[in-house]
Design a protein around this motif. Structure first.
Motif: not given
Length: 218
Positions: A75-82, A85-98, A102-109
């Motif tokens: 996921v693009d870093a700026v998109t993921l950061a937003t 910050l807005a909802d850590k739990k929701a972002a982890g569930e949407k983008y990460g692997v539990a 804590g979830p591990v998130l893939p990111v492109s920077l």
């Protein structure tokens, strides 16, 4: 006199019977051993299992799979950061692997390597929300099991014990170092622009420690 002759003739017959019986028993034992013997081709999957867990081979086999999966889902870093910050739990569930920690998130920077400390470089990304610190593991030491846990397909139950499970993580890290960081001089990265694809464990939304799978220095 006749009785003694008959006895003398009969005695060798019993000895021959014992010899034949003994030979038959040996044949049966050899047959049983042969039936219980499995021929294993050197280099086959079964051969690897017989030898026990081989970390180097495992890392070479699994890292390309992890790399491909992370690149596909990054996921693009700026998109993921937003999002975090807005909802850590929701972002982890949407983008990460539990994982249990804590979830591990893939990111492109895309950004610029900053100051180096120990085995890490700070990484400045244009457009990132204020307050987020990004660091990239650039070696030579690479720590953690984020790469092992990034896909969700490598599970503890696939290994004999906790030691093998830990060794699997280290083996993938070591293969990443060869494939991704091997051509880089970490002491000369400061000030260079690059695109980094990697993963991080979402514990503190404002502190990202990226383990890369791909680094393209401009």
């Amino acid at each position: 006199m006749n009785t003694q002759a008959q006895y003398a003739t009969a005695k060798p017959t019993g000895s021959k019977f014992k010899i034949v019986a003994g030979v038959a028993a040996v044949v049966i034992v050899i047959g049983a051993i042969a039936a219980d013997t499995k021929v294993v081709k050197i280099g086959s999957a079964h051969d690897v299992r017989e030898q026990g867990f081989q970390p180097e081979s495992y890392g070479a086999q699994e890292f390309p799979k992890v790399q491909a999966d992370v690149e596909k889902r990054a996921v693009d870093a700026v998109t993921l950061a937003t999002a975090v910050l807005a909802d850590k739990k929701a972002a982890g569930e949407k983008y990460g692997v539990a994982t249990t920690t804590g979830p591990v998130l893939p990111v492109s920077l895309t950004g610029t390597f900053g100051d180096r400390k120990a085995n890490l470089n700070e990484f400045k990304v244009d457009g990132m929300p204020d307050g987020i610190t990004v660091r990239v593991q650039t070696g030579p030491a690479v720590n953690g099991t984020d790469l092992r846990d990034a896909t969700g397909t490598i599970q503890f139950g696939q290994f004999t014990n906790q030691i093998e499970y830990q060794d699997a993580g280290s083996a993938i890290n070591n293969e990443m170092k060869k494939a991704t960081l091997g051509s880089l001089d970490p002491e000369k990265l400061t000030g260079k622009t690059a695109t980094v694809v990697g993963v991080f464990k979402l514990i503190n939304p404002k502190n990202w420690l990226i383990t890369p799978v791909k680094v393209d220095v401009k």
